[in-house]
Design a protein around this motif. Structure first.
Motif, short mmCIF file in Angstrom:
data_model
loop_
_atom_site.label_atom_id
_atom_site.label_comp_id
_atom_site.label_asym_id
_atom_site.label_seq_id
_atom_site.Cartn_x
_atom_site.Cartn_y
_atom_site.Cartn_z
N LYS A 140 -27.56 29.61 -2.48
CA LYS A 140 -26.54 28.61 -2.14
C LYS A 140 -27.23 27.32 -1.71
O LYS A 140 -26.84 26.21 -2.15
CB LYS A 140 -25.66 29.14 -1.02
CG LYS A 140 -24.50 28.23 -0.63
CD LYS A 140 -23.38 28.30 -1.63
CE LYS A 140 -22.14 27.59 -1.13
NZ LYS A 140 -21.04 27.64 -2.11
N LYS A 141 -28.24 27.44 -0.88
CA LYS A 141 -28.98 26.28 -0.41
C LYS A 141 -29.73 25.62 -1.56
O LYS A 141 -29.73 24.39 -1.70
CB LYS A 141 -29.95 26.70 0.69
CG LYS A 141 -30.74 25.55 1.29
CD LYS A 141 -31.65 26.04 2.40
CE LYS A 141 -32.46 24.89 3.00
NZ LYS A 141 -33.36 25.36 4.09
N ALA A 144 -27.63 23.59 -4.10
CA ALA A 144 -27.08 22.33 -3.60
C ALA A 144 -27.87 21.13 -4.11
O ALA A 144 -27.38 19.99 -4.04
CB ALA A 144 -27.04 22.34 -2.08
N LYS A 145 -29.07 21.37 -4.64
CA LYS A 145 -29.89 20.27 -5.16
C LYS A 145 -29.39 19.76 -6.51
O LYS A 145 -29.83 18.71 -6.98
CB LYS A 145 -31.35 20.72 -5.31
CG LYS A 145 -32.01 21.15 -4.02
CD LYS A 145 -33.51 21.27 -4.16
CE LYS A 145 -33.94 22.26 -5.20
NZ LYS A 145 -35.42 22.43 -5.25
#
Length: 232
Positions: A140-141, A144-145
């Motif tokens: 998820k992190k 985000a890019k």
């Protein structure tokens, strides 16, 4: 006034019914060579059924298909073939700690995701080869890019599942060399609505990405042609 309204509705209906066949005609009959029907990859078997072509009997072929799988996406939700029922999807492999290549590949994928953001037939999956670190929260992190929407799923599962899926399903390499190094394919893999492999494309090659974009359209036309035939 009423007659004009009915006539307008009839014209719209005719255009809707004709569009799939017309698109298929443009891509396969009037297009360049790259718009010819796409090949099938992987082992195949001769079926007991067949069909006639110009009076000659031709046995049908049973092409390699992916086996169903269950993985988790970046939101922790289970993903299987149910998510891609009658859909075309593009699969790839990566890991979030990859130093450079994965970011390049995923940036290129993000551009395709944006291009097809409004097309309900196309989905994208990026499967990690490092599930121990790439938990759904980590994915998820990482995701985000990029320009991520509901059509692009970042997937994880235990290595026995993902590595077996890579080798026996998608027919590409996936293995852990050591703690921080993984051997895996940089290919984007085009899967049709019947879960058959129709193309491999380097995720870092501009020429291959253009070819993939073209051949996604060929598969869309192929699926629309099925609907077109069913209407007559």
């Amino acid at each position: 006034m009423r007659k004009g309204y009915i006539l307008k509705k009839i014209i719209i209906l005719v255009l809707i019914l004709a569009l799939p066949g017309f698109l298929y005609y443009l891509l396969t009959a009037k297009g360049k060579n790259r718009y010819k029907p796409l090949p099938f990859y992987g082992p195949k078997e001769v079926a007991k059924t067949g069909h006639k072509f110009h009076g000659t009997y031709i046995p049908d072929s049973i092409y390699h298909k992916l086996s169903d799988f269950t993985l988790l996406d970046q939101d922790g939700k289970q993903v299987s073939f149910k998510n891609f029922d009658k859909k075309i999807f593009i699969a790839s492999f990566f890991y979030s700690n990859c130093p450079s290549v994965c970011n390049t590949v995923n940036k290129n994928i993000s551009e395709l995701v944006y291009a097809y953001r409004k097309n309900p037939m196309i989905y994208f999956t990026s499967i990690t080869v490092d599930p121990q670190r790439d938990t759904p929260q980590a994915l998820k992190k990482y995701s985000a890019k990029f320009e991520v929407n509901k059509k692009w799923l970042f997937l994880s599962g235990d290595t026995s599942t993902t590595y077996n899926l890579a080798r026996k399903g998608f027919l590409v390499n996936a293995v852990q060399a050591d703690k921080d190094n993984f051997i895996y394919s940089d290919k984007l893999i085009l899967i049709d609505a019947e879960k058959r492999i129709r193309g491999y494309y380097s995720g870092t090659s501009a020429a291959d990405l253009t070819k993939l974009n073209d051949e996604i359209k060929v598969l869309i036309a192929e699926e629309l042609r099925k609907v077109d035939k069913a209407l007559y």
